[in-house]
Design an enzyme around this catalytic site. Sequence first.
Site, PDB file in Angstrom:
ATOM      1  N   ARG A   1       0.767  -1.129  -0.038  1.00 16.90           N
ATOM      2  CA  ARG A   1      -0.126   0.030   0.000  1.00 16.90           C
ATOM      3  C   ARG A   1       0.725   1.220  -0.110  1.00 16.90           C
ATOM      4  NH1 ARG A   1      -3.090  -3.674  -0.506  1.00 16.90           N
ATOM      5  NH2 ARG A   1      -5.141  -3.516   0.312  1.00 16.90           N
TER       6      ARG A   1
ATOM      7  N   SER B   1     -10.593  -0.683   3.286  1.00 19.41           N
ATOM      8  CA  SER B   1      -9.836  -0.921   4.520  1.00 19.41           C
ATOM      9  C   SER B   1      -9.232   0.400   4.908  1.00 19.41           C
ATOM     10  CB  SER B   1      -8.641  -1.663   4.309  1.00 19.41           C
ATOM     11  OG  SER B   1      -8.940  -2.785   3.873  1.00 19.41           O
TER      12      SER B   1
ATOM     13  N   GLU C   1      -4.838   4.003   6.525  1.00 20.02           N
ATOM     14  CA  GLU C   1      -4.348   3.646   5.138  1.00 20.02           C
ATOM     15  C   GLU C   1      -4.994   4.604   4.237  1.00 20.02           C
ATOM     16  OE1 GLU C   1      -6.116   2.057   1.886  1.00 20.02           O
ATOM     17  OE2 GLU C   1      -5.538   0.219   2.347  1.00 20.02           O
TER      18      GLU C   1
HETATM   19  N1  EPU Z   1     -10.829 -10.664  10.342  1.00 20.67           N
HETATM   20  C1  EPU Z   1     -11.335 -10.825  11.363  1.00 20.67           C
HETATM   21  N2  EPU Z   1     -12.348  -9.851  11.641  1.00 20.67           N
HETATM   22  C2  EPU Z   1     -12.536  -9.048  10.646  1.00 20.67           C
HETATM   23  C3  EPU Z   1     -12.051  -8.962   9.615  1.00 20.67           C
HETATM   24  C4  EPU Z   1     -11.060  -9.871   9.071  1.00 20.67           C
HETATM   25  O1  EPU Z   1     -11.191 -11.629  12.144  1.00 20.67           O
HETATM   26  O2  EPU Z   1     -13.552  -8.083  10.953  1.00 20.67           O
HETATM   27  C5  EPU Z   1      -9.618 -11.686  10.047  1.00 20.67           C
HETATM   28  C6  EPU Z   1     -10.188 -12.783   8.816  1.00 20.67           C
HETATM   29  O3  EPU Z   1     -10.909 -13.831   9.310  1.00 20.67           O
HETATM   30  C7  EPU Z   1      -8.888 -13.225   8.406  1.00 20.67           C
HETATM   31  C8  EPU Z   1      -8.171 -12.022   8.278  1.00 20.67           C
HETATM   32  O4  EPU Z   1      -8.596 -11.229   9.300  1.00 20.67           O
HETATM   33  O5  EPU Z   1      -8.583 -14.507   9.121  1.00 20.67           O
HETATM   34  C9  EPU Z   1      -7.954 -11.292   7.001  1.00 20.67           C
HETATM   35  O6  EPU Z   1      -8.968 -10.782   6.472  1.00 20.67           O
HETATM   36  P1  EPU Z   1      -9.340 -10.521   4.985  1.00 20.67           P
HETATM   37  O7  EPU Z   1      -9.039 -11.713   4.199  1.00 20.67           O
HETATM   38  O8  EPU Z   1     -10.984  -9.875   4.866  1.00 20.67           O
HETATM   39  O9  EPU Z   1      -8.393  -9.324   4.526  1.00 20.67           O
HETATM   40  P2  EPU Z   1      -7.843  -8.234   5.292  1.00 20.67           P
HETATM   41  O10 EPU Z   1      -6.684  -8.264   5.651  1.00 20.67           O
HETATM   42  O11 EPU Z   1      -8.880  -7.828   6.325  1.00 20.67           O
HETATM   43  C10 EPU Z   1      -6.844  -7.287   3.151  1.00 20.67           C
HETATM   44  C11 EPU Z   1      -6.810  -6.017   2.453  1.00 20.67           C
HETATM   45  C12 EPU Z   1      -8.093  -5.620   1.497  1.00 20.67           C
HETATM   46  C13 EPU Z   1      -8.110  -6.806   0.649  1.00 20.67           C
HETATM   47  C14 EPU Z   1      -8.393  -8.245   1.297  1.00 20.67           C
HETATM   48  C15 EPU Z   1      -8.379  -9.211   0.458  1.00 20.67           C
HETATM   49  C16 EPU Z   1      -5.462  -4.393   3.511  1.00 20.67           C
HETATM   50  C17 EPU Z   1      -5.489  -3.196   4.510  1.00 20.67           C
HETATM   51  N3  EPU Z   1      -6.874  -4.809   3.318  1.00 20.67           N
HETATM   52  O12 EPU Z   1      -8.041  -7.119   3.897  1.00 20.67           O
HETATM   53  O13 EPU Z   1      -7.968  -4.410   0.964  1.00 20.67           O
HETATM   54  O14 EPU Z   1      -9.367  -6.656  -0.147  1.00 20.67           O
HETATM   55  O15 EPU Z   1      -7.228  -8.030   2.242  1.00 20.67           O
HETATM   56  O16 EPU Z   1      -6.989  -9.559  -0.113  1.00 20.67           O
HETATM   57  O17 EPU Z   1      -4.481  -5.015   3.351  1.00 20.67           O
HETATM   58  C18 EPU Z   1      -8.658  -2.219   0.789  1.00 20.67           C
HETATM   59  O18 EPU Z   1      -7.193  -1.830   0.653  1.00 20.67           O
HETATM   60  O19 EPU Z   1      -9.143  -1.180   0.965  1.00 20.67           O
HETATM   61  C19 EPU Z   1      -8.932  -3.475   0.830  1.00 20.67           C
HETATM   62  C20 EPU Z   1     -10.361  -3.601   1.061  1.00 20.67           C
END
Ligand code: EPU
Length: 339
Positions: A164, A239, A335
Amino acid sequence: MKLHENYPLKDITTFHAKVFANEYTEFASVEELKEILSSLVIVGKPFMILGGGSNVLFTGDYGGIIIRNVIKGIEVVKEEEDAIYVRANGGEKWHDFVLYCVSNNYGGVENLSLIPGTVGAGPIQNIGAYGVELKDTLHEVETMNINTYEIKKFSNAECKFGYRDSIFKGEQKGMYVILAVTFKLERNPKKVNVSYGTISKELEDMGIKNPTIADVSNAVIKIRSSKLPDPEKLGNAGSFFKNPIIENADFEKLKQQFPDIAFFPMHHGYTKLAAGWLIEQCGWKGKRIGDAGVHKDQALVLVNYGDATGKEIYDLSTKVIESVKEKFGVILEREVNMI
Ligand code: EPU
């Protein structure tokens, strides 16, 4: 050049917070941008280039001029046996560009389906999702220097991409306007990237065994729509925080204390934590203060239920940062761009 005064930003930013810009104008060509930048009307005033408005939060009215990139157009500029170079202008909607690539069977950006925002904003924070980042297919970025109006091209390496992050967000922040981006994509792609857990599961549920890039795009669209709020219905900027990266030694200590902690292993002695998990553990998921809230399905996303001001959303984010710091000793970074 048409200059609007006291212009509402509510409909051109995805948070839909009620804020105004002192002045507003847009450019649909490189010549128009040059005319704006060199115009006496704007010289000496603060200004800001806006794309899709999907990664910014105005915490108050903007005292300067908002300049929006609306240059449109997508074209193939070079073809090789296995690769195709596609140039998209900065004002194109990112998802429209992805759909163009998918429908022409040009592979490489299908995992980035449905990300809000414009093509021109993509390189600034190296947008990423489901195991893929913009930097994986980006060939070069065309820009205009805001002081000399010279056109400068940045190669992939010159953009200094990180998680990012890029040169346009770091050392050269505000120095260049992104005009167009050229991608090197795969012609008739033979492989797809489904390494990110939930995609393969979604494809399985869809009954697909040998997925095409269109299948992957559809799976990503399904996952995103089920987890992330549609900014047209509920104001948000995706995010709100970055997933924090900490040293392995610190991670081991946290893991002992919190065995269920969600994380992504990385190279070079660091671990990326899932900020959504940390925030949820602090009890924030689904919480609401006035019209500002933490989304009920994805705690990494802050939302505007209607009339939240940018300041209210910002204050909520500060509270979230404070609780995560207190419980886990981890400092979350925003972010989204704060203005
Ligand atoms: N999780 C939780 N609670 C929550 C959200 C997530 O426990 O409320 C846990 C999930 O269960 C999982 C882990 O966190 O084990 C990761 O969650 P997820 O796969 O939804 O991805 P993320 O890390 O929350 C990142 C990106 C997103 C992108 C997704 C999918 C960043 C800051 N965010 O989210 O990007 O869509 O991975 O690749 O890196 C964005 O940048 O605007 C964005 C949406």
